[in-house]
Design a protein around this motif. Sequence first.
Motif, PDB file in Angstrom:
ATOM      1  N   GLY A  17      -3.108  -8.801  -4.459  1.00 53.64           N
ATOM      2  CA  GLY A  17      -2.464  -8.311  -3.472  1.00 53.64           C
ATOM      3  C   GLY A  17      -3.136  -6.929  -2.670  1.00 53.64           C
ATOM      4  O   GLY A  17      -4.438  -6.827  -2.749  1.00 53.64           O
ATOM      5  N   ASN A  21      -2.450   0.160  -6.787  1.00 49.59           N
ATOM      6  CA  ASN A  21      -2.557   0.768  -8.104  1.00 49.59           C
ATOM      7  C   ASN A  21      -3.836   0.516  -8.660  1.00 49.59           C
ATOM      8  O   ASN A  21      -4.425   1.545  -9.567  1.00 49.59           O
ATOM      9  N   PHE A  22      -4.781  -0.545  -8.361  1.00 49.67           N
ATOM     10  CA  PHE A  22      -6.162  -0.668  -8.828  1.00 49.67           C
ATOM     11  C   PHE A  22      -6.742   0.559  -8.305  1.00 49.67           C
ATOM     12  O   PHE A  22      -7.524   1.430  -8.882  1.00 49.67           O
ATOM     13  N   ALA A  94      -2.857  -5.532 -12.235  1.00 42.99           N
ATOM     14  CA  ALA A  94      -2.229  -4.555 -10.731  1.00 42.99           C
ATOM     15  C   ALA A  94      -1.734  -5.467  -9.942  1.00 42.99           C
ATOM     16  O   ALA A  94      -2.612  -5.624  -8.648  1.00 42.99           O
ATOM     17  N   GLY A  95      -0.831  -6.398  -9.910  1.00 41.05           N
ATOM     18  CA  GLY A  95      -0.442  -6.923  -9.014  1.00 41.05           C
ATOM     19  C   GLY A  95      -0.979  -8.213  -9.038  1.00 41.05           C
ATOM     20  O   GLY A  95      -1.208  -8.911  -8.012  1.00 41.05           O
ATOM     21  N   ILE A 115       1.670  -3.622 -15.151  1.00 43.11           N
ATOM     22  CA  ILE A 115       2.665  -2.835 -14.532  1.00 43.11           C
ATOM     23  C   ILE A 115       3.687  -3.590 -13.863  1.00 43.11           C
ATOM     24  O   ILE A 115       3.328  -4.582 -13.155  1.00 43.11           O
ATOM     25  N   HIS A 116       5.051  -3.324 -14.159  1.00 45.41           N
ATOM     26  CA  HIS A 116       5.944  -3.817 -13.527  1.00 45.41           C
ATOM     27  C   HIS A 116       6.982  -3.054 -12.930  1.00 45.41           C
ATOM     28  O   HIS A 116       7.487  -1.995 -13.494  1.00 45.41           O
ATOM     29  N   PRO A 117       7.596  -3.462 -11.792  1.00 45.96           N
ATOM     30  CA  PRO A 117       8.204  -2.286 -10.877  1.00 45.96           C
ATOM     31  C   PRO A 117       9.703  -2.446 -11.106  1.00 45.96           C
ATOM     32  O   PRO A 117      10.471  -2.597 -10.103  1.00 45.96           O
ATOM     33  N   LEU A 183       6.930   2.597  -6.171  1.00 43.73           N
ATOM     34  CA  LEU A 183       5.521   2.659  -6.146  1.00 43.73           C
ATOM     35  C   LEU A 183       4.940   3.874  -6.200  1.00 43.73           C
ATOM     36  O   LEU A 183       3.813   4.166  -6.845  1.00 43.73           O
TER      37      LEU A 183
HETATM   38  C1  GRF Z   1       3.255  -3.311  -7.972  1.00 44.54           C
HETATM   39  O1  GRF Z   1       4.466  -3.005  -7.553  1.00 44.54           O
HETATM   40  C2  GRF Z   1       3.226  -3.803  -9.359  1.00 44.54           C
HETATM   41  O2  GRF Z   1       4.041  -3.093 -10.062  1.00 44.54           O
HETATM   42  C3  GRF Z   1       3.549  -5.235  -9.403  1.00 44.54           C
HETATM   43  O3  GRF Z   1       2.752  -5.678  -8.204  1.00 44.54           O
HETATM   44  C4  GRF Z   1       2.511  -4.595  -7.166  1.00 44.54           C
HETATM   45  C5  GRF Z   1       1.269  -4.442  -6.938  1.00 44.54           C
HETATM   46  O4  GRF Z   1       0.914  -3.405  -5.920  1.00 44.54           O
HETATM   47  N1  GRF Z   1       2.839  -5.798 -10.448  1.00 44.54           N
HETATM   48  P1  GRF Z   1      -0.450  -3.013  -5.434  1.00 44.54           P
HETATM   49  O5  GRF Z   1      -0.996  -4.319  -5.191  1.00 44.54           O
HETATM   50  O6  GRF Z   1      -1.078  -2.455  -6.643  1.00 44.54           O
HETATM   51  O7  GRF Z   1      -0.399  -2.043  -4.372  1.00 44.54           O
END
Ligand code: GRF
Length: 218
Positions: A17, A21-22, A94-95, A115-117, A183
């Motif tokens: 996505g 996070n990356f 990371a997503g 990572i899990h939100p 986030l």
């Molecule tokens: C984050 O909310 C993460 O926890 C989940 O997917 C989302 C990824 O967001 N696993 P991003 O692409 O890093 O902005």
Amino acid sequence: MNIWSLETVNIAYFVSGSGSNFQNLEEHFREKYPKAIGKLVISNKAGIGAQERAEKLGIPFIILKPDLFTSVEAYENQLISLLEDNNIHLICLAGYLKKLPGSLISTFRNRIVNIHPALLPSFGGKGMWGHHIHEAVLQKGCKLTGVTIHLVNENYDEGPIVLQEAVPVLQDDSPEDLQKRVLTMEHELYPIAVELLTSQPWEIAGNNFKLLENNEEN
Ligand code: GRF
């Protein structure tokens, strides 16, 4: 392989996505934790935000679409060879929205972190991703949600938890408000978790992540 005792830790990011996070991890490592080195970004999709971020950061962005392979084995072999040829020690999800092949999970046992939100084991499992999670938290009327960083095993969102942090749910939150607040915490917590995993000895006992005494033998 003990990832904490390596001199440098080569990382592959898996994304599907936006990639915030990356990017946040990679910038953190470059500025504050040079032991961790982002080598590759692997995705199942082209044209996503994460691709642009990878290009700006100068990290190879590789698209592997499982459906385009002639067999599951061919996909798994290519993925594992790619990681091994690049001497990857740790995978940071990371997503990433595709289920990982079992052979990858066993080859990289306890070296895949996600990572899990939300605060697992609540609001996890199949179908619990992105806005679905925050909508479910609001629908249940929770006053707290949060962030979980965990190692990946064969069951969705069930691997040993490395770190968790709570985030308040406010009365008039929309799913988007909650997503933003969570986030911000994700960006704080993920670098801390990767530093922990790659600098201090630990073990997995049952489903528990446990830090060990930091002495020379480890
Ligand atoms: C984050 O909310 C993460 O926890 C989940 O997917 C989302 C990824 O967001 N696993 P991003 O692409 O890093 O902005």
